[in-house]
Each structure stands twice: as structure tokens, then as C-alpha cells.
Design a protein around this motif. Structure first.
Motif, PDB file in Angstrom:
ATOM      1  N   ALA A   1       4.085   8.500   5.663  1.00 25.41           N
ATOM      2  CA  ALA A   1       4.276   9.952   5.681  1.00 25.41           C
ATOM      3  C   ALA A   1       4.484  10.512   4.279  1.00 25.41           C
ATOM      4  O   ALA A   1       4.123  11.656   3.991  1.00 25.41           O
ATOM      5  N   SER A   2       5.041   9.685   3.379  1.00 26.94           N
ATOM      6  CA  SER A   2       5.344  10.154   2.031  1.00 26.94           C
ATOM      7  C   SER A   2       4.112  10.555   1.240  1.00 26.94           C
ATOM      8  O   SER A   2       4.235  11.190   0.186  1.00 26.94           O
ATOM      9  N   CYS A   3       2.921  10.216   1.719  1.00 25.43           N
ATOM     10  CA  CYS A   3       1.706  10.666   1.018  1.00 25.43           C
ATOM     11  C   CYS A   3       1.648  12.195   0.969  1.00 25.43           C
ATOM     12  O   CYS A   3       0.957  12.761   0.126  1.00 25.43           O
ATOM     13  N   TRP A   4       2.367  12.847   1.878  1.00 27.14           N
ATOM     14  CA  TRP A   4       2.369  14.312   1.929  1.00 27.14           C
ATOM     15  C   TRP A   4       3.477  14.947   1.072  1.00 27.14           C
ATOM     16  O   TRP A   4       3.626  16.171   1.051  1.00 27.14           O
ATOM     17  N   ASP A   5       4.258  14.148   0.364  1.00 28.61           N
ATOM     18  CA  ASP A   5       5.430  14.667  -0.345  1.00 28.61           C
ATOM     19  C   ASP A   5       5.121  15.824  -1.291  1.00 28.61           C
ATOM     20  O   ASP A   5       5.822  16.847  -1.300  1.00 28.61           O
ATOM     21  N   LYS A   6       4.088  15.671  -2.113  1.00 29.90           N
ATOM     22  CA  LYS A   6       3.791  16.709  -3.111  1.00 29.90           C
ATOM     23  C   LYS A   6       3.403  18.029  -2.444  1.00 29.90           C
ATOM     24  O   LYS A   6       3.817  19.106  -2.895  1.00 29.90           O
ATOM     25  N   VAL A   7       2.631  17.936  -1.376  1.00 33.32           N
ATOM     26  CA  VAL A   7       2.220  19.153  -0.650  1.00 33.32           C
ATOM     27  C   VAL A   7       3.431  19.802  -0.007  1.00 33.32           C
ATOM     28  O   VAL A   7       3.613  21.032  -0.069  1.00 33.32           O
ATOM     29  N   ALA A   8       4.276  18.979   0.612  1.00 34.26           N
ATOM     30  CA  ALA A   8       5.473  19.509   1.278  1.00 34.26           C
ATOM     31  C   ALA A   8       6.377  20.246   0.287  1.00 34.26           C
ATOM     32  O   ALA A   8       6.918  21.316   0.595  1.00 34.26           O
ATOM     33  N   LYS A   9       6.519  19.697  -0.914  1.00 36.73           N
ATOM     34  CA  LYS A   9       7.387  20.337  -1.911  1.00 36.73           C
ATOM     35  C   LYS A   9       6.857  21.713  -2.309  1.00 36.73           C
ATOM     36  O   LYS A   9       7.630  22.669  -2.482  1.00 36.73           O
TER      37      LYS A   9
ATOM     38  N   GLU B   1      -9.962   2.495  -3.045  1.00 36.46           N
ATOM     39  CA  GLU B   1     -10.078   3.289  -4.273  1.00 36.46           C
ATOM     40  C   GLU B   1     -11.362   4.115  -4.263  1.00 36.46           C
ATOM     41  O   GLU B   1     -11.386   5.249  -4.756  1.00 36.46           O
ATOM     42  N   THR B   2     -12.409   3.558  -3.676  1.00 36.44           N
ATOM     43  CA  THR B   2     -13.693   4.253  -3.595  1.00 36.44           C
ATOM     44  C   THR B   2     -13.798   5.110  -2.344  1.00 36.44           C
ATOM     45  O   THR B   2     -14.343   6.220  -2.386  1.00 36.44           O
ATOM     46  N   VAL B   3     -13.264   4.623  -1.238  1.00 34.49           N
ATOM     47  CA  VAL B   3     -13.391   5.321   0.043  1.00 34.49           C
ATOM     48  C   VAL B   3     -12.445   6.524   0.137  1.00 34.49           C
ATOM     49  O   VAL B   3     -12.833   7.599   0.594  1.00 34.49           O
ATOM     50  N   PHE B   4     -11.208   6.348  -0.322  1.00 36.03           N
ATOM     51  CA  PHE B   4     -10.175   7.375  -0.139  1.00 36.03           C
ATOM     52  C   PHE B   4      -9.843   8.167  -1.403  1.00 36.03           C
ATOM     53  O   PHE B   4      -9.456   9.328  -1.315  1.00 36.03           O
ATOM     54  N   TYR B   5      -9.933   7.528  -2.565  1.00 36.85           N
ATOM     55  CA  TYR B   5      -9.338   8.103  -3.778  1.00 36.85           C
ATOM     56  C   TYR B   5     -10.347   8.266  -4.908  1.00 36.85           C
ATOM     57  O   TYR B   5     -10.019   8.104  -6.093  1.00 36.85           O
ATOM     58  N   ASN B   6     -11.577   8.604  -4.581  1.00 36.72           N
ATOM     59  CA  ASN B   6     -12.654   8.629  -5.572  1.00 36.72           C
ATOM     60  C   ASN B   6     -12.590   9.802  -6.552  1.00 36.72           C
ATOM     61  O   ASN B   6     -13.390   9.868  -7.475  1.00 36.72           O
TER      62      ASN B   6
ATOM     63  N   GLU C   1      -5.655   4.468 -12.367  1.00 37.91           N
ATOM     64  CA  GLU C   1      -4.225   4.141 -12.249  1.00 37.91           C
ATOM     65  C   GLU C   1      -3.622   4.761 -10.984  1.00 37.91           C
ATOM     66  O   GLU C   1      -2.902   4.095 -10.229  1.00 37.91           O
ATOM     67  N   ASP C   2      -3.925   6.039 -10.753  1.00 34.19           N
ATOM     68  CA  ASP C   2      -3.378   6.714  -9.574  1.00 34.19           C
ATOM     69  C   ASP C   2      -3.952   6.137  -8.279  1.00 34.19           C
ATOM     70  O   ASP C   2      -3.245   6.022  -7.272  1.00 34.19           O
ATOM     71  N   ALA C   3      -5.233   5.778  -8.308  1.00 31.66           N
ATOM     72  CA  ALA C   3      -5.854   5.187  -7.119  1.00 31.66           C
ATOM     73  C   ALA C   3      -5.212   3.843  -6.782  1.00 31.66           C
ATOM     74  O   ALA C   3      -4.978   3.533  -5.605  1.00 31.66           O
ATOM     75  N   LYS C   4      -4.907   3.052  -7.797  1.00 32.00           N
ATOM     76  CA  LYS C   4      -4.253   1.769  -7.566  1.00 32.00           C
ATOM     77  C   LYS C   4      -2.855   1.974  -7.006  1.00 32.00           C
ATOM     78  O   LYS C   4      -2.405   1.236  -6.121  1.00 32.00           O
ATOM     79  N   SER C   5      -2.153   2.971  -7.514  1.00 31.64           N
ATOM     80  CA  SER C   5      -0.812   3.274  -7.026  1.00 31.64           C
ATOM     81  C   SER C   5      -0.853   3.705  -5.560  1.00 31.64           C
ATOM     82  O   SER C   5      -0.012   3.281  -4.751  1.00 31.64           O
ATOM     83  N   ALA C   6      -1.838   4.534  -5.217  1.00 36.67           N
ATOM     84  CA  ALA C   6      -1.979   4.979  -3.830  1.00 36.67           C
ATOM     85  C   ALA C   6      -2.339   3.819  -2.912  1.00 36.67           C
ATOM     86  O   ALA C   6      -1.798   3.682  -1.807  1.00 36.67           O
ATOM     87  N   THR C   7      -3.227   2.947  -3.382  1.00 35.20           N
ATOM     88  CA  THR C   7      -3.643   1.795  -2.585  1.00 35.20           C
ATOM     89  C   THR C   7      -2.471   0.866  -2.298  1.00 35.20           C
ATOM     90  O   THR C   7      -2.373   0.288  -1.204  1.00 35.20           O
ATOM     91  N   ALA C   8      -1.568   0.746  -3.249  1.00 30.63           N
ATOM     92  CA  ALA C   8      -0.419  -0.150  -3.079  1.00 30.63           C
ATOM     93  C   ALA C   8       0.509   0.300  -1.954  1.00 30.63           C
ATOM     94  O   ALA C   8       1.303  -0.498  -1.438  1.00 30.63           O
ATOM     95  N   MET C   9       0.414   1.565  -1.554  1.00 32.41           N
ATOM     96  CA  MET C   9       1.276   2.102  -0.497  1.00 32.41           C
ATOM     97  C   MET C   9       0.722   1.845   0.904  1.00 32.41           C
ATOM     98  O   MET C   9       1.427   2.045   1.891  1.00 32.41           O
ATOM     99  N   LEU C  10      -0.529   1.422   0.999  1.00 34.47           N
ATOM    100  CA  LEU C  10      -1.165   1.251   2.304  1.00 34.47           C
ATOM    101  C   LEU C  10      -0.624   0.034   3.044  1.00 34.47           C
ATOM    102  O   LEU C  10      -0.267  -0.975   2.439  1.00 34.47           O
ATOM    103  N   LYS C  11      -0.621   0.147   4.377  1.00 33.78           N
ATOM    104  CA  LYS C  11      -0.173  -0.951   5.230  1.00 33.78           C
ATOM    105  C   LYS C  11      -1.207  -1.184   6.333  1.00 33.78           C
ATOM    106  O   LYS C  11      -1.946  -0.260   6.703  1.00 33.78           O
TER     107      LYS C  11
END
Length: 248
Positions: free
Chosen positions: A17-25, A149-154, A159-169
Motif C-alpha cells: 500500500a505504501s506505493c501510494w504514499d507520495k500521492v496520499a501526502k 523495471e521495464t514492465v512497471f517502471y519504464n 536507481e528508482d526502478a531498482k528501489s521500487a522493484t525491491a518492494m515487490l512481493k
């Protein structure tokens, strides 16, 4: 008034859910209340056999906000559109008020998400076939994206794409086969946020869902020049699109 509205965010598959943090703020700064839903299907101790626990978790958050007298705007991303669409049944503001309950859902926002009819599933929306970038376990109980990184964060830096990928489960694969029995977008005013650079759900598919599946239901549209993950690459613009939907 913004203070009378709670915007509830539902992530897609694999995402916290935290992927939405910036938008929520951004929306909190505009005076809205916000709430984020962590889906039970994302990284569970034991994978789910269907999307029902996700549906119930979304409903739990909506009911809590509605019982507090809040108007609810439900924002969903990708797979999150399925449990969100299903969860709407009986929780829209008009229905709840007839039962003497003060608040409820007033708007749905689909962010490059699935808009599908009753009887359909996520896999069914793709013609019954798994996508080539799905990595599915042998027991068919979990799956994971290949090359996020290519499918979701292109549209993000490496660096940011790797950080986002690290959060996936890992996600419960069988949720992708759950069939809707209620199409919330038929009963609640809705907005669809098109993402032009989306490599997961191409823009042609997004438009087909809005212009064909939901034809005649008056779905508003917003457009972002973003990938599948505008909540990270364009949080301000995403928040502004959601705010316009909430105020429409």
C-alpha cells in the motif's frame, strides 16, 4: 468539502500500500483524509485461493470511513481494480444512507486498472492466457513479474526502478482467476486514469476497457504521460487527477 472525504488507495498485484504514499501526502495537503489498503494477497504466509480476502479488506476500510460519516473515493491500481470493483456492492453512499448509515462510496478511480464485466477475471481479460512476463510457481499458487523495471517502471531512473522493484512481493496467483459478480463501475460514478507509457496494460487495452466494456456508463477520463506506476513517477499529477475526480 475535502475534510468530509476519505480517499482510500488500493494497490495492484505485488505492491505494498505504501506505493501510494507520495500521492496520499499531496491529497492530504489539499485537505482530504486518506487511507491505504494492504492487500492480503500480497506476500501472504499462505497464498490465497481467490480474491475474496482482498475484497473483504477493501470493504473493511470503506465501512470504517463510511461509519465515520465520510464520503469515500476508492482509488485502485492494476489488479486492485478487481477487488475494488467487487467491494462496492451495498457500500455506495445512496444505499448506505437508505439504511441509516452516514457515509459511503461516491466515486471510483481506476488508475491503469482493470475495468471488466461480471463473470470475467483478470486472466479472462487477456483471453484466458498468462502474460509472457508472469513467473508462475509450479503449484499455480503464486506469481511474480519478470523484468518489472521495464514492465512497471519504464519512465523512472534506473536507481528508482531498482528501489521500487525491491518492494515487490510474490502475489497469490489464483486471485487472477477470481470472477467478478458485481461491476461497481456500473453503479458508482467513475474516472479512469490513462497511462500512455504503460508496458503492463498497454494504452490500447486501457481505452478498450473504457470505450467498449464501460461504454454508456459515463466514465470520466484523465491522461498521464506515465508508465504503469504514476504514483512513483508522477505523484503530483496523479494526485491532481484524483482530486479532480473527487470534486467532479
Amino acid at each position: 468539502m475535502a475534510s468530509n472525504t476519505t480517499i482510500i488507495f488500493v494497490p495492484g498485484a505485488w505492491h505494498p500500500a505504501s506505493c501510494w504514499d507520495k500521492v496520499a501526502k499531496h491529497l492530504e495537503q489539499a485537505g482530504f483524509n486518506t487511507d491505504l489498503v494492504d492487500l492480503p494477497s500480497v506476500g501472504p504466509p499462505e497464498h490465497l485461493k481467490g480474491f475474496e480476502p482482498d475484497v473483504e479488506e477493501v470493504r473493511r476500510h470503506v465501512i470504517a470511513a463510511g461509519d465515520a460519516g465520510q464520503k469515500v473515493v476508492l482509488v485502485c491500481h492494476s489488479y486492485g481494480g478487481l477487488p475494488t470493483t467487487q467491494s462496492v456492492e451495498g457500500l455506495d453512499l445512496k444505499t448506505r444512507q437508505t439504511r441509516g448509515q452516514p457515509g459511503g462510496i461516491v466515486h471510483l478511480v481506476y488508475c491503469c486498472s482493470f475495468v471488466i464485466p461480471e463473470g470475467e477475471s483478470l486472466i479472462g481479460a487477456f483471453g484466458g492466457n498468462d502474460l509472457p512476463w508472469f513467473i508462475i510457481s509450479d503449484d499455480k499458487m503464486q506469481y511474480f513479474p519478470n523484468g518489472p523495471e521495464t514492465v512497471f517502471y519504464n519512465d523512472m531512473s534506473e536507481e528508482d526502478a531498482k528501489s521500487a522493484t525491491a518492494m515487490l512481493k510474490p502475489h497469490s496467483y489464483q486471485t487472477a482467476h477470481s470472477r467478478l459478480t458485481y461491476a461497481g463501475w456500473k453503479h458508482v460514478p467513475s474516472t479512469y486514469i490513462y497511462c500512455l507509457k504503460d508496458n503492463a496494460i498497454p494504452i490500447v487495452v486501457q481505452k478498450m476497457m473504457v470505450e467498449q466494456t464501460a461504454k454508456g456508463y459515463g466514465v470520466r477520463t484523465e491522461t498521464l504521460d506515465a508508465s504503469h506506476s504514476p504514483f512513483w513517477s508522477m505523484p503530483k499529477e496523479t494526485a491532481e487527477a484524483i482530486q479532480r475526480a473527487a470534486e467532479s
